[in-house]
Scaffold this active site. Structure first.
Site, PDB file in Angstrom:
ATOM      1  N   ASP A 108       0.146  -1.161  -0.182  1.00 53.99           N
ATOM      2  CA  ASP A 108      -0.335  -0.138   0.142  1.00 53.99           C
ATOM      3  C   ASP A 108       0.866   1.333   0.064  1.00 53.99           C
ATOM      4  OD1 ASP A 108      -2.634  -0.870   1.782  1.00 53.99           O
ATOM      5  OD2 ASP A 108      -1.882  -2.145   0.753  1.00 53.99           O
ATOM      6  N   HIS A 139      -2.483  -5.059   1.960  1.00 49.37           N
ATOM      7  CA  HIS A 139      -3.966  -4.434   2.740  1.00 49.37           C
ATOM      8  C   HIS A 139      -4.007  -4.117   5.048  1.00 49.37           C
ATOM      9  CE1 HIS A 139      -8.172  -4.493   2.932  1.00 49.37           C
ATOM     10  NE2 HIS A 139      -8.152  -5.416   3.314  1.00 49.37           N
ATOM     11  N   ARG A 178     -17.277  -8.074  12.522  1.00 46.43           N
ATOM     12  CA  ARG A 178     -17.753  -6.983  11.564  1.00 46.43           C
ATOM     13  C   ARG A 178     -19.510  -7.020  10.674  1.00 46.43           C
ATOM     14  NH1 ARG A 178     -12.157  -5.286   9.108  1.00 46.43           N
ATOM     15  NH2 ARG A 178     -11.286  -5.531  11.370  1.00 46.43           N
ATOM     16  N   HIS A 194      -0.885   4.659  -0.459  1.00 44.05           N
ATOM     17  CA  HIS A 194      -1.729   5.531  -0.063  1.00 44.05           C
ATOM     18  C   HIS A 194      -1.664   6.707   0.278  1.00 44.05           C
ATOM     19  CE1 HIS A 194      -5.234   2.754   1.386  1.00 44.05           C
ATOM     20  NE2 HIS A 194      -4.197   2.754   1.933  1.00 44.05           N
ATOM     21  N   ASP A 202      -5.999   7.750  -1.658  1.00 38.81           N
ATOM     22  CA  ASP A 202      -6.881   8.125   0.338  1.00 38.81           C
ATOM     23  C   ASP A 202      -5.760   7.796   0.602  1.00 38.81           C
ATOM     24  OD1 ASP A 202      -9.827   5.874  -1.124  1.00 38.81           O
ATOM     25  OD2 ASP A 202      -9.141   8.248  -0.985  1.00 38.81           O
ATOM     26  N   ARG A 203      -6.925   8.326   1.664  1.00 37.78           N
ATOM     27  CA  ARG A 203      -5.918   8.521   3.341  1.00 37.78           C
ATOM     28  C   ARG A 203      -4.589   9.922   3.202  1.00 37.78           C
ATOM     29  NH1 ARG A 203      -8.094   5.652   6.632  1.00 37.78           N
ATOM     30  NH2 ARG A 203      -8.954   3.465   5.925  1.00 37.78           N
ATOM     31  N   HIS A 237      -3.920  -8.042  -3.583  1.00 33.49           N
ATOM     32  CA  HIS A 237      -4.130  -7.134  -3.037  1.00 33.49           C
ATOM     33  C   HIS A 237      -4.661  -7.579  -0.997  1.00 33.49           C
ATOM     34  CE1 HIS A 237      -4.212  -3.552  -0.812  1.00 33.49           C
ATOM     35  NE2 HIS A 237      -5.924  -3.459  -0.481  1.00 33.49           N
ATOM     36  N   ASN A 263      -8.329  -2.101  -2.858  1.00 29.94           N
ATOM     37  CA  ASN A 263      -9.856  -1.994  -2.236  1.00 29.94           C
ATOM     38  C   ASN A 263      -9.796  -0.838  -2.666  1.00 29.94           C
ATOM     39  OD1 ASN A 263      -8.690  -2.540   0.316  1.00 29.94           O
ATOM     40  ND2 ASN A 263     -10.268  -1.672   0.759  1.00 29.94           N
ATOM     41  N   HIS A 264      -8.857  -0.111  -2.129  1.00 28.95           N
ATOM     42  CA  HIS A 264      -9.475   1.677  -2.510  1.00 28.95           C
ATOM     43  C   HIS A 264      -9.667   1.765  -3.929  1.00 28.95           C
ATOM     44  CE1 HIS A 264      -8.573   3.534   1.963  1.00 28.95           C
ATOM     45  NE2 HIS A 264      -8.819   1.792   1.847  1.00 28.95           N
ATOM     46  N   ASP A 276      -3.927   0.286  -3.591  1.00 30.40           N
ATOM     47  CA  ASP A 276      -4.461   1.241  -2.435  1.00 30.40           C
ATOM     48  C   ASP A 276      -3.090   2.240  -3.038  1.00 30.40           C
ATOM     49  OD1 ASP A 276      -5.425  -0.668   0.523  1.00 30.40           O
ATOM     50  OD2 ASP A 276      -6.205  -0.197  -1.405  1.00 30.40           O
TER      51      ASP A 276
END
Lengths: 290, 276
Positions: free
Chosen positions: A52, A238, A211, A54, A83-84, A163, A112-113, A80
């Site tokens: 990642d 990830h 979750r 990011h 983002d962030r 990933h 997944n991003h 990834d």
């Protein structure tokens, strides 16, 4: 293609973003190129594998400084990209241009991003709007490209790279080859699983996440997958690793994490993984760029 | 009141000695893998991804030794691990997911050791050496707090944070400020589960130098996700930008109707307050 790709790359290395019309042209050309790529791409070592990033663009430049620039070094990115971090636009633009320019020297997997939904919350959408004066066009272009990114890579038919992780729907790699990947990441199914699942040393088989959605998988799943597919190791990303990487399950699975000082406050180191022609794996750790 | 004070400054710790108190705040990187394993064994569940286990705030009354600390491990010990704790909050796609995966797969293990994966905690701080809080009718004197004063020491720090597997944010953090007249601390637990809910649990501590007590207010707020989304400022071009939901200040500003408890703790004044 009406865009001067070398000029784009040169400017991006200096941290200068492309113009909107250049992004459109690069993305259009990249989609055509990626459409020809299989879901599972076969490559050969040597290759340097990156986890990642990011949006931590200056750390990406650090990676190229340590690992060598593309195309001098072959690269595999595990997803990834956005983002962030604060420079997702620069990050994905540079990687997109490098892929277009040197398609056999750099491979980009979907993380997944790389998704419309998640980028609306985690910063890529907002950053595109901000850097392109209120226009969402570049975000539309990039997220279209995301739909075309490959799902997995095999290195010399021996190392399986994704990933996230494994899926209860995929026992054999051939099952992944026939998935229709050209869409937004769904909420469930094989495509979702390989981008979202996590290893768990505490369980056997697949476990349902606390979750309510998402899987975890144990060491026995890894052994079975490697055995059925005649492979030796799984590389994935990830999950944040304080020490930059984590090797699990008797050296059958590794997590590579390439965003140092994650979110500009974790204080973690990151790593890049060099796989040599004999498939020896060597992690090189590095700290955040000053 | 004007008190002498002494700064504390080392590589990781910053703070002040003032009014008979020692106030220190420690910043260190996240725990190493082996320390994380230790925590996980002690707690019985996997710790948040960004666990600043060595960070702390310490408020220590020097002459009595009474102290209050804010620490991640103690906050995590209050996370629910009862049998239904995992299911109390589920991600937005969970309902459809479970039905579909139930249909197809009987060989998948259900949750073995449940815990509240949102890391929600009603932790208010760890007390030591005889410091004890009990219920009270009066809260913090905000009028006194709002008087403009020099800020002699200010710090913000994170105790833990987790992105809930890219399903939101769970964060425990604090802010501390020390003025010539006293100190004020806000410890905040913030939770966003994308598409589901927001929670903010605040612990506020206030002490006036020279007084014999600390006042604590503990407040809880919870809102469904959509109630906050509809309060996002409407912009011309980008109604799809949800990134402001990452901004705790924004969410704090629009979440209303806290439930508040008041508490007070007595300080043992063994001797007069002397300058250090």
């Amino acid at each position: 293609m009406g865009v001067d790709i070398d000029s784009c790359i040169e400017r991006l290395y200096l941290g200068q973003i492309l113009e909107e019309r250049e992004v459109e042209q690069v993305c259009r050309a990249l989609r055509l190129l990626l459409a020809e790529e299989a879901n599972v791409v076969a490559i050969s070592a040597p290759v340097t594998v990156i986890g990642d990033v990011h949006g931590q663009f200056y750390d990406l430049l650090e990676i190229f400084s340590i690992g060598g620039r593309c195309p001098d070094t072959n690269y595999l990115f595990l997803g990834d990209y956005v983002d962030r971090g604060h420079h997702s636009v620069e990050t994905i633009s540079l990687l997109a241009c490098l892929k277009l320019r040197y398609p056999q020297r750099i491979h980009l997997l979907r993380g997944n991003h790389e998704s419309r939904n998640i980028t609306k919350t985690y910063g890529f959408y907002a950053e595109c709007i901000h850097k392109y004066k209120g226009s969402a066009q570049t975000w539309h272009e990039f997220t279209e490209v995301f739909d075309y990114l490959a799902l997995a890579v095999t290195i010399d038919d021996s190392i399986f790279c994704v990933h996230g992780g494994l899926s209860p729907s995929i026992q054999h790699v051939d099952q992944l080859r026939v998935v229709d990947r050209f869409e937004e990441i769904p909420h469930e199914g094989a495509l979702a699983d390989i981008l979202w699942s996590d290893p768990d040393a505490e369980i056997r088989g697949f476990g349902r996440s606390q979750r309510g959605a998402g899987y975890t998988f144990g060491g026995d799943v890894v052994e079975r997958f490697l055995h059925i597919n005649g492979m030796s190791h799984i590389l994935r990303a990830h999950q944040l690793c304080m020490e930059g990487y984590l090797v699990q399950f008797n050296d059958r699975l590794s997590t590579v994490w390439s965003a140092p000082n994650y979110c500009y406050r974790c204080g973690n180191v990151a790593s890049l993984l060099k796989v040599d022609p004999y498939l020896q794996r060597d992690f090189i750790t590095f700290e955040a760029a000053p | 009141m004007s008190l002498d004070y002494e700064k504390i400054e080392t590589e990781c710790v910053g703070g002040l000695r003032i009014g008979g108190w020692e106030i220190t705040s420690c910043h260190m990187p996240i725990l190493s893998n082996s320390a994380i394993e230790g925590y996980a064994n002690e707690l019985g569940f996997n710790v948040p991804e960004m666990i600043f286990g060595n960070n702390y705030l310490c408020l220590r009354h020097v002459s009595s030794g009474q102290e209050l600390r804010l620490r991640a491990i103690d906050a995590l010990k209050m996370v629910d691990t009862s049998p239904h704790s995992a299911k109390s909050v589920q991600v937005s796609i969970a309902e459809n997911w479970t039905e579909s995966s139930k249909r197809n797969r009987s060989d998948i293990t259900d949750v073995i050791r449940p815990f509240d994966w949102t890391f929600s905690t009603k932790y208010r701080g760890s007390v030591a050496n005889g410091l004890q809080f009990c219920s009270s009718d009066t809260g913090i004197d905000y009028e006194k707090l709002m008087v403009r004063e020099d800020i002699l020491f200010y710090d913000e720090n994170i105790l833990y944070e987790d992105d809930l597997g890219d399903n939101g944010t769970s964060q425990l953090s604090y802010k501390v400020r020390v003025m010539p007249s006293g100190f004020f601390v806000l410890q905040r637990f913030f939770l966003r589960v994308d598409g589901v809910l927001f929670r903010i649990y605040d612990s506020r501590l206030y002490h006036q130098f020279g007084s014999d007590h600390i006042t604590r207010e503990f407040s809880t707020r919870e809102s469904p996700f959509k109630d906050i989304v509809c309060q996002l400022p409407k912009k011309k071009h980008d109604d799809e930008d949800l990134s402001l939901l990452n901004n705790i200040q924004f969410v704090d500003g629009v979440m209303k109707d806290p439930l508040v408890e008041y508490e007070v703790a007595q300080i043992n004044q063994a001797c007069k307050i002397d300058s250090p």
